[in-house]
Design a protein around this motif. Sequence first.
Motif, mmCIF file in Angstrom:
data_model
loop_
_atom_site.group_PDB
_atom_site.id
_atom_site.type_symbol
_atom_site.label_atom_id
_atom_site.label_comp_id
_atom_site.label_asym_id
_atom_site.label_seq_id
_atom_site.Cartn_x
_atom_site.Cartn_y
_atom_site.Cartn_z
ATOM 1 N N ALA A 238 -0.507 5.220 5.282
ATOM 2 C CA ALA A 238 -1.230 4.070 4.706
ATOM 3 C C ALA A 238 -0.739 2.768 5.314
ATOM 4 C CB ALA A 238 -1.055 4.052 3.192
ATOM 5 N N CYS A 239 0.562 2.666 5.561
ATOM 6 C CA CYS A 239 1.108 1.410 6.130
ATOM 7 C C CYS A 239 0.570 1.186 7.532
ATOM 8 C CB CYS A 239 2.638 1.436 6.108
ATOM 9 S SG CYS A 239 3.375 2.875 6.919
ATOM 10 N N ILE A 240 0.455 2.256 8.308
ATOM 11 C CA ILE A 240 -0.051 2.128 9.684
ATOM 12 C C ILE A 240 -1.513 1.690 9.651
ATOM 13 C CG2 ILE A 240 -0.594 3.369 11.810
ATOM 14 C CD1 ILE A 240 1.756 5.232 11.229
ATOM 15 N N LEU B 109 12.174 8.295 1.244
ATOM 16 C CA LEU B 109 11.036 8.188 0.313
ATOM 17 C C LEU B 109 9.696 8.368 1.024
ATOM 18 C CD1 LEU B 109 11.980 5.127 -1.964
ATOM 19 C CD2 LEU B 109 12.104 7.563 -2.528
ATOM 20 N N CYS B 110 9.698 8.259 2.350
ATOM 21 C CA CYS B 110 8.429 8.276 3.099
ATOM 22 C C CYS B 110 7.786 9.659 3.058
ATOM 23 C CB CYS B 110 8.676 7.857 4.545
ATOM 24 S SG CYS B 110 7.160 7.891 5.531
ATOM 25 N N ILE B 111 6.500 9.706 2.696
ATOM 26 C CA ILE B 111 5.764 10.982 2.668
ATOM 27 C C ILE B 111 4.817 11.089 3.866
ATOM 28 C CG2 ILE B 111 5.967 11.313 0.164
ATOM 29 C CD1 ILE B 111 3.029 10.223 -0.047
ATOM 30 N N VAL C 62 0.808 -1.226 0.000
ATOM 31 C CA VAL C 62 0.000 0.000 0.000
ATOM 32 C C VAL C 62 0.837 1.269 0.000
ATOM 33 C CG1 VAL C 62 -1.950 -1.151 1.145
ATOM 34 C CG2 VAL C 62 -0.258 0.079 2.535
ATOM 35 N N CYS C 63 2.153 1.137 0.072
ATOM 36 C CA CYS C 63 2.993 2.343 0.163
ATOM 37 C C CYS C 63 3.062 3.061 -1.185
ATOM 38 C CB CYS C 63 4.405 1.979 0.634
ATOM 39 S SG CYS C 63 5.474 3.429 0.694
ATOM 40 N N PRO C 64 2.633 4.320 -1.247
ATOM 41 C CA PRO C 64 2.566 5.037 -2.529
ATOM 42 C C PRO C 64 3.911 5.369 -3.140
ATOM 43 C CG PRO C 64 1.400 6.252 -0.803
ATOM 44 C CD PRO C 64 2.126 5.124 -0.137
HETATM 45 S S1 SF4 Z 1 3.854 6.408 5.801
HETATM 46 FE FE1 SF4 Z 1 4.183 4.261 5.256
HETATM 47 S S2 SF4 Z 1 2.978 3.936 3.401
HETATM 48 FE FE2 SF4 Z 1 3.223 6.149 3.647
HETATM 49 S S3 SF4 Z 1 5.043 6.669 2.457
HETATM 50 FE FE3 SF4 Z 1 5.743 6.314 4.571
HETATM 51 S S4 SF4 Z 1 6.334 4.177 4.603
HETATM 52 FE FE4 SF4 Z 1 5.074 4.448 2.753
#
Ligand code: SF4
Length: 266
Positions: free
Chosen positions: A228-230, A222-224, A204-206
């Motif tokens: 979504a992962c949580i 890379l994490c925005i 699910v990670c965009p």
């Molecule tokens: S919060 Fe989780 S799903 Fe969202 S970009 Fe970061 S690692 Fe990926």
Amino acid sequence: MELARQKLIYFSPTQTTQKVLAAIAEGTGIGQTDQVDLTLPPAETLGKNEISQELAIIGAPVYSGRVALTAANRLLQIKGNGTPAVLIVVYGNRAFEDALIELRDIATEAGFVPIAAAAFIGEHSFATVNKPVANGRPDTDDLGTARVFGVDVQKKLAQLQALDSGTPLQVPGNTPYKDRKPGGGISPNTLEETCTLCGTCADVCPTGAITVSENVETNKDLCILCCACIKNCPSGARVMEEPVMLKITDWLHTEFSARREPEMFL
Ligand code: SF4
Ligand SMILES: Cc1cc2nc3c(=O)[nH]c(=O)nc-3n(C[C@H](O)[C@H](O)[C@H](O)COP(=O)(O)O)c2cc1C
Ligand code: SF4
């Protein structure tokens, strides 16, 4: 103007934007509905997606008062070809600031003609069960409002003889837009004792920030912080532990729990 097809175009890591768009699409009553989901990484290689002779309903979440940057970059790969567009931002009950005016400008640059816009409320990405911020939204009332908005969009379309690309749709917000918050360097963590290595978080990670093999690795750059992962981890093993993020969630819960309502611009 009569259109027989509509296309939902969205970036929606935690699905609140997608739900609002689906309800608006129900309201328009336009028969054929297709989707262009820009949420997952392959969207980056979409190239020019041809849209024409249909209604585009474009949605993106608000990140720090702006259109989420990943959404902005992916939306600009679509080619609007003068198609009428309904623009939707979904925000976590704090504020949408310059996001709607920015989405209008992005859509216009991509070749769409904005005819209507709205800001809806979705459960805040950073919200938790213990620190709720608009939890469960869009709820039944929001989705009802979205359907009625869809009916109104259809009425406006029916009255339009031709599209006026000369007069921009009026929406709230300022230009120049507020500065984006510099990101990077932080991400959710994984609790190894509860993680089953199921791989859902990576799916699910965009931004493709997560790799699952013998453990779960996250590329923090890379994490925005979309969360979504949580929200999708079936074992509750993805958690936000960064003190700065916990402080923000506390602040949102304390200051922005009072219910805000959707706003529509037709
Ligand atoms: S919060 Fe989780 S799903 Fe969202 S970009 Fe970061 S690692 Fe990926
Ligand atoms: C990095 C980040 C920044 C955010 N900034 C804002 C904001 O400025 N105002 C607000 O009300 N909500 C903000 N939110 C919350 C999201 O806009 C909201 O949860 C939205 O419903 C998420 O959409 P999605 O479910 O389609 O991913 C932010 C969320 C993230 C991840
Ligand atoms: S979704 Fe949760 S349980 Fe599955 S691999 Fe990711 S952290 Fe582990």
